[in-house]
Design an enzyme around this catalytic site. Structure first.
Site, PDB file in Angstrom:
ATOM      1  N   CYS A  12       0.835  -1.320   0.206  1.00 30.97           N
ATOM      2  CA  CYS A  12       0.098  -0.177  -0.003  1.00 30.97           C
ATOM      3  C   CYS A  12       0.910   1.177   0.069  1.00 30.97           C
ATOM      4  CB  CYS A  12      -0.811  -0.004   1.127  1.00 30.97           C
ATOM      5  SG  CYS A  12      -0.060  -0.248   2.788  1.00 30.97           S
ATOM      6  N   GLU A 124       1.286  -1.305  16.047  1.00 28.90           N
ATOM      7  CA  GLU A 124       0.422  -0.266  15.967  1.00 28.90           C
ATOM      8  C   GLU A 124      -0.758   0.138  17.042  1.00 28.90           C
ATOM      9  OE1 GLU A 124      -3.413   1.146  12.663  1.00 28.90           O
ATOM     10  OE2 GLU A 124      -2.079  -0.358  12.273  1.00 28.90           O
ATOM     11  N   THR A 162      -5.597   0.127  11.866  1.00 28.76           N
ATOM     12  CA  THR A 162      -5.821   0.433  10.245  1.00 28.76           C
ATOM     13  C   THR A 162      -6.254  -0.686   9.582  1.00 28.76           C
ATOM     14  OG1 THR A 162      -3.705   0.518   9.886  1.00 28.76           O
ATOM     15  CG2 THR A 162      -4.682   2.627  10.560  1.00 28.76           C
ATOM     16  N   SER A 218       2.434 -10.794   9.733  1.00 26.46           N
ATOM     17  CA  SER A 218       1.679  -9.694   9.073  1.00 26.46           C
ATOM     18  C   SER A 218       0.240  -9.915   9.574  1.00 26.46           C
ATOM     19  CB  SER A 218       2.033  -9.550   7.723  1.00 26.46           C
ATOM     20  OG  SER A 218       1.036  -8.546   7.077  1.00 26.46           O
ATOM     21  N   SER A 219      -0.288  -9.037  10.481  1.00 27.71           N
ATOM     22  CA  SER A 219      -1.631  -8.952  10.792  1.00 27.71           C
ATOM     23  C   SER A 219      -2.571  -8.783   9.526  1.00 27.71           C
ATOM     24  CB  SER A 219      -2.005  -8.236  11.886  1.00 27.71           C
ATOM     25  OG  SER A 219      -2.120  -6.863  11.275  1.00 27.71           O
ATOM     26  N   ASN A 220      -2.193  -7.846   8.808  1.00 28.13           N
ATOM     27  CA  ASN A 220      -3.094  -7.733   7.424  1.00 28.13           C
ATOM     28  C   ASN A 220      -3.132  -8.817   6.527  1.00 28.13           C
ATOM     29  OD1 ASN A 220      -1.555  -6.728   4.735  1.00 28.13           O
ATOM     30  ND2 ASN A 220      -0.620  -5.970   6.468  1.00 28.13           N
ATOM     31  N   SER A 262       2.000  -5.363   3.073  1.00 31.38           N
ATOM     32  CA  SER A 262       3.375  -5.329   3.142  1.00 31.38           C
ATOM     33  C   SER A 262       4.054  -6.306   2.310  1.00 31.38           C
ATOM     34  CB  SER A 262       3.669  -5.659   4.819  1.00 31.38           C
ATOM     35  OG  SER A 262       3.137  -6.955   5.028  1.00 31.38           O
TER      36      SER A 262
END
Length: 278
Positions: A12, A124, A162, A218-220, A262
């Protein structure tokens, strides 16, 4: 086998911005350090280390060179530590994360009580909690309605990690409303995150198998894999093309590819090329 890339996938704006800033810092030759991994992508972190940008635990571990605040942001206390040591500071905090930090502080000042919808212990989220507490708020981190503390009273403000889903936010809001509390909600979910989640869900529903690329830390990316698995049982979360097993795709007419926020473009291209060879 047809290989289909999700409409929205990969790095992103915030991640690409952080990477560009770190690479620029490495070119200056003075060395640079990131407070924790710049992004949750082991391959990228290793590449940066080769360029002279190393990940450290805190400002006390930096003796020279620039200090880079990673895309997830830091707590106000950590920022002050860097400033007090007189180290050159490069702020690569994702603008969306910075907006969420400001929202957390503002809600704390107005409401006194803040609920952070997110993953406990995520960097975060730790930053959001710290910004709210520094503004005088009582803070609770919840992944869902079951985590809401007993005895919570209005007024209550809500801010969101986010990379969370809108469904998670809506469930927490609904639970508070059921208690008779009308929270003040700041929907700080990044639009790019939502785009990737919706694209991944649509693709997973249309293919025989799907590969999700990105760091396991990576959580996303992990959330993308969960979304895909709900629609497509043959979902595989990988970090590199070398992990791909041809047996995963026996009798598959199509395979989808998506990637977390990411994951840089070159990593996606390498996976697509590997799948095209099967």
């Amino acid at each position: 086998m047809k290989v289909i890339l999700a409409e929205h996938a990969g790095a992103c704006y915030g991640v690409q911005r952080a990477l560009d800033m770190a690479v620029e810092a490495s070119a200056e030759g003075e060395g640079a350090s990131t407070l924790g991994p710049l992004i949750h992508n082991p391959q990228v972190v290793a590449d940066l280390a080769e360029r002279g940008v190393r990940a450290v635990s805190g400002p006390e571990d930096v003796e020279r060179g620039s200090v880079i605040i990673r895309s997830h942001g830091v707590t106000p206390a950590v920022r002050r530590m860097v400033e007090e040591r007189g180290l050159p500071l490069i702020d690569a905090t994702c603008p969306h994360v910075a907006r969420a930090q400001k929202a957390a502080a503002a809600l704390a000042r107005r409401c006194g009580r803040v609920v952070v919808v997110g993953e406990e212990g995520h960097p975060e989220v730790e930053g959001l909690v710290a910004h709210a507490r520094e503004a005088g708020g009582e803070v609770a981190v919840v992944a869902g309605p079951a985590d809401l503390p007993d005895g919570l009273e209005a007024p209550v403000g809500i801010v969101v990690q986010t990379t969370q889903t809108r469904e998670a936010l809506d469930a927490v809001v609904a639970a508070l409303v059921a208690r008779g509390i009308e929270p003040e909600v700041k929907n700080t979910i990044c639009f790019a995150t939502r785009q990737r989640q919706e694209s991944a869900a649509a693709l997973a529903d249309a293919v025989d198998a799907i590969v999700v690329i990105g760091g396991r830390n990576s959580s996303n990316t992990t959330r993308l894999a969960d979304i895909c698995a709900a629609a497509c049982p043959r979902t595989h979360h990988i970090e590199a093309p070398e992990e791909i097993e041809p047996a995963w795709f026996v009798d598959c007419g199509s395979v989808g590819v998506t990637a977390g926020a990411s994951t840089p473009e070159d990593q996606i291209a390498a996976v697509v090329a590997r799948l095209a060879m099967l």
